[in-house]
Design an enzyme around this catalytic site. Structure first.
Site, PDB file in Angstrom:
ATOM      1  N   SER A 185      -1.608   5.052  -5.094  1.00  0.00           N
ATOM      2  CA  SER A 185      -2.953   4.614  -5.430  1.00  0.00           C
ATOM      3  C   SER A 185      -3.586   5.641  -6.371  1.00  0.00           C
ATOM      4  O   SER A 185      -2.976   6.021  -7.367  1.00  0.00           O
ATOM      5  CB  SER A 185      -3.765   4.403  -4.155  1.00  0.00           C
ATOM      6  N   ASP A 444       0.126  -6.762  -4.658  1.00  0.00           N
ATOM      7  CA  ASP A 444      -0.920  -5.737  -4.729  1.00  0.00           C
ATOM      8  C   ASP A 444      -1.878  -6.008  -5.891  1.00  0.00           C
ATOM      9  O   ASP A 444      -1.462  -6.004  -7.051  1.00  0.00           O
ATOM     10  CB  ASP A 444      -0.264  -4.372  -4.909  1.00  0.00           C
ATOM     11  N   HIS A 472       0.491  -2.980  -1.519  1.00  0.00           N
ATOM     12  CA  HIS A 472       0.041  -1.677  -1.983  1.00  0.00           C
ATOM     13  C   HIS A 472       0.783  -0.526  -1.317  1.00  0.00           C
ATOM     14  O   HIS A 472       0.762  -0.386  -0.095  1.00  0.00           O
ATOM     15  CB  HIS A 472      -1.463  -1.564  -1.694  1.00  0.00           C
TER      16      HIS A 472
END
Length: 510
Positions: A185, A444, A472
């Site tokens: 991320s 995602d 994710h």
């Protein structure tokens, strides 16, 4: 049992704070803390491979410059890090650096995860560095607006460079120790940027679910969630997406006529009479579905298949619009059934008050810090103004970025320029950087701001891995028997890249 709990914990540490709804943040924090306690107890009482894993982990502090770009400012802050030497093949073994993101790091960041599995196979020294202004890496009064000026991704990268020097001196490392960085991320973006800005320090970088493109109006997030709700491969359907659209439209319409009933149906602490409170409610309801899609099949939220079962189940003979609304109520009840909160707090006034809290105890919550970074660097505002958005159109760009002037005195008009600078500084999704591996899942929503197209540069191998049916940061976990074949294959591909980097680096140093 031990590693399934640790795996779940590591996933929770990767949950980004870019999910705007307060309810989801509270649930993440509560579950994370509970799993942390359980995992610690199990690791202390159940030796792994004849060893006590925690005994190999050392915690430390490095005093970093608050402002690396102003030599006249000699102020420092203590930055937290962890070291795990259990797998390191001295003296020339590689160094695997796990980069912290918008939240605290834990010893588990050097004890579990795919990067740890690869470290064991390749004899690597494991490191994890906490991001400045998050977790314990913050000075008293550090959250005051005037002090947040030293919070930026540029400063964080400089921290990594100084940390590289510090570790190299502490462990007597040399050019023969090949550094590989890892992140997911926001920290995945940092991993890619660290390689781009300091290629002489880190030989290769794995960037999982990394939003390297800053974006003010991230409407593509909601659009992508809608596409995933239709994805039959993960349990979605057109009927499911239609049901979600109908439910939110019905909830919004009913709220304008009978706010008291909506508050009662969704268990709100307040009646959403004000527009700001109504937006809070709509955002929190959307968060349930957004979070489900973002972390599909990872054991933290419901899966897409489960959420679509609720949203397409017709149990009563009534009008379609009413039925859709009732299903959203049911979904909310299921989701909040494990919540310790007596009611759903949708007070926008309280949200602002919490974000204005600059006391040091609030440092581990991270909402204020991350909101500052969205205002100054990234945007990432998940709006719903497009016709393709499956949620409430009340969640607008204006409602998302209005906190910037309120909290920090940052003009909304300055945001486009700030975000343009970020993309110019790092290269956005077209940064021509060697040996950065971008890994993304097809479910995602953050893939829209990452690099998903394969490209080769000067004979280098492909720089992307796309896992069509995962979510994710799923690749960052240690493998499970129940993992999809595509995810298992992706981890093998990641390992091939890392091993090839290590071999190439070794050849260059002969």
């Amino acid at each position: 049992m031990l590693f399934s709990l640790v795996r779940c914990l590591i996933l929770l540490l990767l949950l980004t704070l870019t999910d705007a709804g307060r309810t989801l943040m509270k649930i993440k924090e509560r579950v994370r803390n509970l799993q942390l306690q359980k995992a610690k107890q199990l690791l202390l009482t159940h030796p792994a491979s004849g060893r006590q894993p925690l005994r190999h982990v050392k915690e430390g502090r490095i005093h970093q410059q608050l402002d690396h770009f102003n030599r006249k400012n000699v102020s420092t802050f203590p930055q937290k890090f962890f070291v795990n030497e259990a797998h390191w093949q001295r003296p020339d073994g590689p160094v695997f650096l796990f980069i912290g993101g918008e939240g605290p790091i834990y010893e588990f960041d050097v004890l579990a995860g795919h990067h740890v599995d690869m470290a064991e196979k390749n004899g690597a020294l494991l490191l994890a560095l906490e991001h400045r202004f998050y977790g314990d890496s913050i000075n008293p009064d550090g959250l005051k607006t005037e002090n947040l000026a030293d919070l930026s991704s540029q400063q964080a990268l400089a921290d990594l460079a100084i940390f590289h020097q510090y570790i190299s001196q502490s462990f007597n490392l040399s050019h023969r120790n090949t550094w590989i960085s890892f992140g997911g991320s926001y920290s995945g973006a940092l991993s890619a940027w660290f390689r781009g800005k300091f290629p002489h320090l880190v030989y290769g970088a794995v960037a999982s679910s990394a939003p390297v493109m800053a974006k003010l109006d991230f409407s593509a997030y909601s659009d992508s969630v809608g596409l995933s709700l239709m994805n039959e491969a993960v349990g979605g359907s057109e009927k499911c997406l239609a049901g979600v659209r109908e439910a939110f439209a019905a909830a919004e319409a009913l709220m304008s006529r009978n706010a008291s009933r909506v508050a009662r149906d969704f268990g709100c602490c307040q009646i959403p009479r004000d527009l700001d409170d109504q937006i809070e409610l709509m955002q929190n309801l959307a968060d349930i579905i957004m979070g489900t899609v973002q972390y599909n099949e990872e054991g933290v939220l419901m899966s897409i298949d489960e959420i679509c079962t609720v949203m397409t189940n017709k149990s009563e003979a009534c009008e379609e619009e009413v039925e859709a609304y009732n299903r959203l109520v049911k979904l909310s009840q299921i989701y909040h059934s494990t919540s310790e909160e007596p009611c759903l707090d949708i007070s926008h006034e309280k949200t602002v008050k919490n974000l204005m809290d600059t006391s040091i105890h609030s440092g581990r919550r991270a909402e204020r810090q991350w909101t500052y970074q969205t205002c100054t660097e990234f945007g990432f505002y998940q709006t719903c103004e497009d016709a393709t958005c499956p949620f409430s159109g009340m969640v607008t760009l204006q409602s998302q970025n209005e906190l910037c002037p309120i909290l920090f005195g940052i003009s909304q008009h300055s945001l486009p320029g700030r975000i343009a600078f970020t993309n110019t500084y790092y290269g956005g999704d077209n940064a021509h950087t060697h040996r950065v591996l971008y890994v993304n899942g097809g479910v995602d929503p953050w893939r829209k701001l990452s690099v998903v197209q394969d490209r080769t540069e000067e004979g280098d191998e492909a720089q992307t891995i796309f896992i069509k049916d995962t979510a994710h940061c799923a690749d960052m976990m240690s493998g499970r028997v129940t993992d999809r074949c595509s995810l298992k294959k992706a981890r093998q591909e990641i390992e091939k890249h890392v091993v090839s980097w290590l071999k190439k680096a070794a050849q260059e140093k002969v």
